[in-house]
Write a protein that holds these residues in place. Structure first.
Motif, PDB file in Angstrom:
ATOM      1  N   MET A 155       0.843  -1.209   0.000  1.00 48.24           N
ATOM      2  CA  MET A 155       0.000   0.000   0.000  1.00 48.24           C
ATOM      3  C   MET A 155       0.875   1.255   0.000  1.00 48.24           C
ATOM      4  SD  MET A 155      -3.063   1.076  -0.283  1.00 48.24           S
ATOM      5  CE  MET A 155      -3.123   2.828  -0.704  1.00 48.24           C
ATOM      6  N   GLY A 156       1.930   1.240   0.808  1.00 46.87           N
ATOM      7  CA  GLY A 156       2.847   2.382   0.825  1.00 46.87           C
ATOM      8  C   GLY A 156       3.590   2.541  -0.488  1.00 46.87           C
ATOM      9  N   THR A 157       3.894   1.426  -1.114  1.00 48.00           N
ATOM     10  CA  THR A 157       4.602   1.473  -2.402  1.00 48.00           C
ATOM     11  C   THR A 157       3.674   1.989  -3.502  1.00 48.00           C
ATOM     12  OG1 THR A 157       6.145  -0.251  -1.733  1.00 48.00           O
ATOM     13  CG2 THR A 157       5.833   0.065  -4.103  1.00 48.00           C
ATOM     14  N   GLY A 158       2.426   1.553  -3.490  1.00 43.37           N
ATOM     15  CA  GLY A 158       1.462   2.086  -4.456  1.00 43.37           C
ATOM     16  C   GLY A 158       1.256   3.584  -4.259  1.00 43.37           C
ATOM     17  N   HIS A 159       1.241   3.998  -2.997  1.00 41.81           N
ATOM     18  CA  HIS A 159       1.091   5.423  -2.666  1.00 41.81           C
ATOM     19  C   HIS A 159       2.306   6.208  -3.172  1.00 41.81           C
ATOM     20  CE1 HIS A 159      -0.085   8.941  -0.363  1.00 41.81           C
ATOM     21  NE2 HIS A 159       1.077   8.942   0.277  1.00 41.81           N
ATOM     22  N   HIS A 160       3.484   5.658  -2.988  1.00 44.06           N
ATOM     23  CA  HIS A 160       4.722   6.309  -3.455  1.00 44.06           C
ATOM     24  C   HIS A 160       4.682   6.508  -4.971  1.00 44.06           C
ATOM     25  CE1 HIS A 160       8.903   7.503  -3.199  1.00 44.06           C
ATOM     26  NE2 HIS A 160       9.317   6.515  -3.967  1.00 44.06           N
ATOM     27  N   ALA A 161       4.217   5.487  -5.668  1.00 42.53           N
ATOM     28  CA  ALA A 161       4.127   5.578  -7.123  1.00 42.53           C
ATOM     29  C   ALA A 161       3.105   6.624  -7.547  1.00 42.53           C
ATOM     30  CB  ALA A 161       3.754   4.219  -7.709  1.00 42.53           C
ATOM     31  N   ALA A 162       1.968   6.622  -6.870  1.00 43.64           N
ATOM     32  CA  ALA A 162       0.908   7.578  -7.229  1.00 43.64           C
ATOM     33  C   ALA A 162       1.360   9.012  -6.954  1.00 43.64           C
ATOM     34  CB  ALA A 162      -0.373   7.249  -6.452  1.00 43.64           C
ATOM     35  N   LEU A 163       2.057   9.210  -5.828  1.00 47.61           N
ATOM     36  CA  LEU A 163       2.591  10.543  -5.524  1.00 47.61           C
ATOM     37  C   LEU A 163       3.627  10.953  -6.576  1.00 47.61           C
ATOM     38  CD1 LEU A 163       3.422  10.649  -1.694  1.00 47.61           C
ATOM     39  CD2 LEU A 163       1.573  11.848  -2.885  1.00 47.61           C
ATOM     40  N   GLY A 164       4.535  10.034  -6.889  1.00 50.44           N
ATOM     41  CA  GLY A 164       5.589  10.334  -7.862  1.00 50.44           C
ATOM     42  C   GLY A 164       5.018  10.681  -9.223  1.00 50.44           C
ATOM     43  N   ALA A 165       3.935   9.999  -9.574  1.00 46.65           N
ATOM     44  CA  ALA A 165       3.301  10.245 -10.869  1.00 46.65           C
ATOM     45  C   ALA A 165       2.507  11.550 -10.866  1.00 46.65           C
ATOM     46  CB  ALA A 165       2.386   9.074 -11.225  1.00 46.65           C
ATOM     47  N   GLY A 166       2.231  12.062  -9.687  1.00 51.14           N
ATOM     48  CA  GLY A 166       1.461  13.302  -9.595  1.00 51.14           C
ATOM     49  C   GLY A 166      -0.044  13.078  -9.610  1.00 51.14           C
ATOM     50  N   ALA A 167      -0.490  11.952  -9.108  1.00 53.29           N
ATOM     51  CA  ALA A 167      -1.933  11.689  -9.028  1.00 53.29           C
ATOM     52  C   ALA A 167      -2.583  12.721  -8.106  1.00 53.29           C
ATOM     53  CB  ALA A 167      -2.176  10.284  -8.487  1.00 53.29           C
ATOM     54  N   ARG A 168      -3.637  13.341  -8.578  1.00 46.11           N
ATOM     55  CA  ARG A 168      -4.349  14.352  -7.783  1.00 46.11           C
ATOM     56  C   ARG A 168      -5.688  14.623  -8.461  1.00 46.11           C
ATOM     57  NH1 ARG A 168      -0.786  16.317 -11.192  1.00 46.11           N
ATOM     58  NH2 ARG A 168      -1.329  18.126 -12.469  1.00 46.11           N
ATOM     59  N   ALA A 169      -6.492  15.465  -7.820  1.00 45.59           N
ATOM     60  CA  ALA A 169      -7.804  15.786  -8.383  1.00 45.59           C
ATOM     61  C   ALA A 169      -7.630  16.412  -9.759  1.00 45.59           C
ATOM     62  CB  ALA A 169      -8.537  16.751  -7.454  1.00 45.59           C
ATOM     63  N   GLY A 170      -8.487  16.016 -10.678  1.00 42.50           N
ATOM     64  CA  GLY A 170      -8.493  16.637 -11.996  1.00 42.50           C
ATOM     65  C   GLY A 170      -7.623  15.945 -13.025  1.00 42.50           C
ATOM     66  N   VAL A 171      -6.882  14.924 -12.627  1.00 39.21           N
ATOM     67  CA  VAL A 171      -6.004  14.284 -13.603  1.00 39.21           C
ATOM     68  C   VAL A 171      -6.461  12.852 -13.901  1.00 39.21           C
ATOM     69  CG1 VAL A 171      -4.047  15.644 -12.750  1.00 39.21           C
ATOM     70  CG2 VAL A 171      -4.286  13.253 -12.045  1.00 39.21           C
ATOM     71  N   THR A 172      -5.957  12.362 -15.029  1.00 39.32           N
ATOM     72  CA  THR A 172      -6.145  10.967 -15.402  1.00 39.32           C
ATOM     73  C   THR A 172      -4.887  10.194 -15.032  1.00 39.32           C
ATOM     74  OG1 THR A 172      -7.624  11.495 -17.234  1.00 39.32           O
ATOM     75  CG2 THR A 172      -6.453   9.396 -17.353  1.00 39.32           C
ATOM     76  N   VAL A 173      -5.098   9.082 -14.337  1.00 36.04           N
ATOM     77  CA  VAL A 173      -3.995   8.218 -13.921  1.00 36.04           C
ATOM     78  C   VAL A 173      -4.096   6.913 -14.698  1.00 36.04           C
ATOM     79  CG1 VAL A 173      -2.964   6.968 -11.966  1.00 36.04           C
ATOM     80  CG2 VAL A 173      -3.984   9.227 -11.600  1.00 36.04           C
ATOM     81  N   ALA A 174      -2.962   6.398 -15.153  1.00 38.90           N
ATOM     82  CA  ALA A 174      -2.942   5.050 -15.738  1.00 38.90           C
ATOM     83  C   ALA A 174      -1.978   4.205 -14.911  1.00 38.90           C
ATOM     84  CB  ALA A 174      -2.502   5.100 -17.192  1.00 38.90           C
ATOM     85  N   VAL A 175      -2.332   2.946 -14.714  1.00 44.16           N
ATOM     86  CA  VAL A 175      -1.520   2.061 -13.877  1.00 44.16           C
ATOM     87  C   VAL A 175      -1.096   0.855 -14.699  1.00 44.16           C
ATOM     88  CG1 VAL A 175      -1.473   0.623 -11.803  1.00 44.16           C
ATOM     89  CG2 VAL A 175      -2.710   2.812 -11.782  1.00 44.16           C
ATOM     90  N   VAL A 176       0.228   0.716 -14.857  1.00 42.17           N
ATOM     91  CA  VAL A 176       0.785  -0.426 -15.587  1.00 42.17           C
ATOM     92  C   VAL A 176       1.167  -1.492 -14.559  1.00 42.17           C
ATOM     93  CG1 VAL A 176       2.572  -1.209 -17.177  1.00 42.17           C
ATOM     94  CG2 VAL A 176       1.715   1.146 -17.324  1.00 42.17           C
ATOM     95  N   GLY A 177       0.504  -2.644 -14.619  1.00 42.23           N
ATOM     96  CA  GLY A 177       0.795  -3.714 -13.668  1.00 42.23           C
ATOM     97  C   GLY A 177      -0.423  -4.038 -12.827  1.00 42.23           C
ATOM     98  N   ASP A 178      -0.840  -5.303 -12.868  1.00 40.09           N
ATOM     99  CA  ASP A 178      -2.033  -5.703 -12.113  1.00 40.09           C
ATOM    100  C   ASP A 178      -1.682  -6.608 -10.933  1.00 40.09           C
ATOM    101  OD1 ASP A 178      -1.348  -8.003 -13.424  1.00 40.09           O
ATOM    102  OD2 ASP A 178      -3.242  -8.253 -14.502  1.00 40.09           O
ATOM    103  N   GLY A 179      -0.443  -6.500 -10.446  1.00 36.09           N
ATOM    104  CA  GLY A 179      -0.076  -7.174  -9.201  1.00 36.09           C
ATOM    105  C   GLY A 179      -0.559  -6.358  -8.010  1.00 36.09           C
ATOM    106  N   ALA A 180      -0.195  -6.789  -6.832  1.00 37.76           N
ATOM    107  CA  ALA A 180      -0.689  -6.125  -5.617  1.00 37.76           C
ATOM    108  C   ALA A 180      -0.263  -4.665  -5.564  1.00 37.76           C
ATOM    109  CB  ALA A 180      -0.191  -6.870  -4.382  1.00 37.76           C
ATOM    110  N   VAL A 181       0.954  -4.359  -6.008  1.00 40.74           N
ATOM    111  CA  VAL A 181       1.410  -2.965  -5.966  1.00 40.74           C
ATOM    112  C   VAL A 181       0.625  -2.118  -6.953  1.00 40.74           C
ATOM    113  CG1 VAL A 181       3.343  -1.411  -6.416  1.00 40.74           C
ATOM    114  CG2 VAL A 181       3.707  -3.488  -5.078  1.00 40.74           C
ATOM    115  N   GLY A 182       0.420  -2.617  -8.167  1.00 42.10           N
ATOM    116  CA  GLY A 182      -0.364  -1.877  -9.147  1.00 42.10           C
ATOM    117  C   GLY A 182      -1.770  -1.610  -8.628  1.00 42.10           C
ATOM    118  N   LEU A 183      -2.386  -2.633  -8.027  1.00 37.81           N
ATOM    119  CA  LEU A 183      -3.745  -2.458  -7.497  1.00 37.81           C
ATOM    120  C   LEU A 183      -3.753  -1.429  -6.365  1.00 37.81           C
ATOM    121  CD1 LEU A 183      -4.893  -6.197  -7.547  1.00 37.81           C
ATOM    122  CD2 LEU A 183      -5.584  -4.369  -9.113  1.00 37.81           C
ATOM    123  N   CYS A 184      -2.735  -1.483  -5.513  1.00 41.78           N
ATOM    124  CA  CYS A 184      -2.651  -0.467  -4.451  1.00 41.78           C
ATOM    125  C   CYS A 184      -2.380   0.911  -5.051  1.00 41.78           C
ATOM    126  CB  CYS A 184      -1.567  -0.839  -3.436  1.00 41.78           C
ATOM    127  SG  CYS A 184      -2.039  -2.214  -2.372  1.00 41.78           S
TER     128      CYS A 184
END
Ligand SMILES: [Zn+2]
Length: 347
Positions: A155-184
């Motif tokens: 969960m912390g690793t997924g959060h780190h990735a989302a923060l690094g990618a700049g996930a926030r309100a108003g944006v489109t996020v894409a997630v490559v990888g359907d393992g546990a980290v990708g899902l998180c």
């Protein structure tokens, strides 16, 4: 006590090992209640990252403090605690900046000479800085324990990735990888307010979890077809924020190709393969940033913990198989053969 050891590729054993004891005044010994097998453990299992015969393994666990050294004041005997996947001293320059994975005195569970999480107990260095106390009543709630266990890594690793990618309100996020980290990563992007979340994955059981976690679109294609599908969903532009949670050349190439000009990739897949899949001239021309790396999950636990406790986020569905400690070798086999998404070990 019993603990998992790795002897050669595909040769995991549960063996008798010495009981951990407090060695330094800052140590604690934690009796493990739950641990789990990580996608990154499979690199060792498959022989793609080297291990010494008999080395311990497992870097995700929570449990009950059994013993503490003289200098430990933050946690005490009987406390329910979760450990991040590295220990850290909490006082060095890096720790004070929140980059606990670069701690000058830190280390990784299962490295030579340390205990691994997939065992009955673990000696925890710098217990005050490393461990995070959890509400005692969680110990009798299996669903909540599973959710809390994800704070040790995925969960912390997924959060780190989302923060690094700049996930926030108003944006489109894409997630490559359907393992546990990708899902998180999907769950983290949703939590950070992303409007639209595109999950790339072919396995329906996994993409169903992605939808539960907040994915608005699923792309089942791979390679060039996946890139085309994401572009079709985004007026030809790509996603502002891309989570890369695989670590292969192919996945990194896909991540770059589906990032919108001016966007960013948060990469947390442990890199494997001869190259990186990165074309710097493409990234230059399109102003694509690359952030991420090994996640300092200790820093994120205090932020994520309240949301797990009150049910705002529930990462527990990433576990689809539970084994006892003696079943750990079967758990590795199941994850290696992809019959299990993520295996929890209940002691
Ligand atoms: Zn430090």
């Amino acid at each position: 006590m019993r603990a998992t050891t790795i002897h050669a590729p595909f040769d995991m054993r549960v063996a008798d090992v010495p009981d951990p004891v407090v060695r330094n005044p800052g140590d604690a010994v934690v009796r493990v209640l739950r641990s789990c097998i990580c996608g990154s453990d499979l690199w060792a299992y498959r022989g793609e990252s080297a291990r010494q015969a008999g080395q311990r393994i497992g870097h995700e666990f929570l449990g009950i403090v059994e013993e503490t050294g003289a200098e430990v004041t933050g946690v005490g005997r009987g406390d329910l605690v979760v450990a991040p996947f590295t220990w850290s001293d909490g006082v060095c320059d890096y720790c004070r900046e929140g980059l606990t994975t670069s701690c000058e005195h830190g280390g990784f569970w299962g490295s030579v000479g340390s205990d691994g999480g997939q065992g009955e107990a673990v000696r925890v260095p710098f217990a005050d800085a490393t461990l995070v106390a959890l509400p005692a009543e969680a110990a009798s709630d299996d669903r909540l324990l599973a959710a809390l266990l994800t704070l040790s890594d995925v969960m912390g690793t997924g959060h780190h990735a989302a923060l690094g990618a700049g996930a926030r309100a108003g944006v489109t996020v894409a997630v490559v990888g359907d393992g546990a980290v990708g899902l998180c990563g999907v769950l983290a992007a949703k939590r950070l307010g992303a409007d639209r979340i595109i999950a790339l994955g072919r396995h329906e059981a996994r993409t169903d979890i992605a939808r539960r976690f907040g994915a608005t679109d699923v792309v089942a294609e791979r390679g060039d077809a996946a890139v085309e599908a994401v572009r079709e969903l985004t007026r030809g532009q790509g996603a502002h924020a891309v989570v890369e949670a695989v670590g292969t050349e192919q996945s990194m190439r896909t991540a770059v190709s589906i990032t919108r000009d001016g966007g960013a990739i948060g990469f947390v897949g442990v890199p494997h393969g001869s190259g990186t899949g990165l074309d710097l001239s493409v990234m230059f021309d399109r102003n694509i940033a690359l952030r991420g790396g090994v996640a300092p999950v200790r820093t994120y636990i205090p932020e994520l913990l309240p949301d797990v406790l009150d049910g705002t986020i529930d990462p527990s569905p990433v576990f689809d198989l539970t084994v006892g400690l003696e079943g750990v070798p079967d758990g590795y086999k199941a994850m290696d053969e992809r019959t299990a998404l993520k295996v929890m070990v209940a002691n």
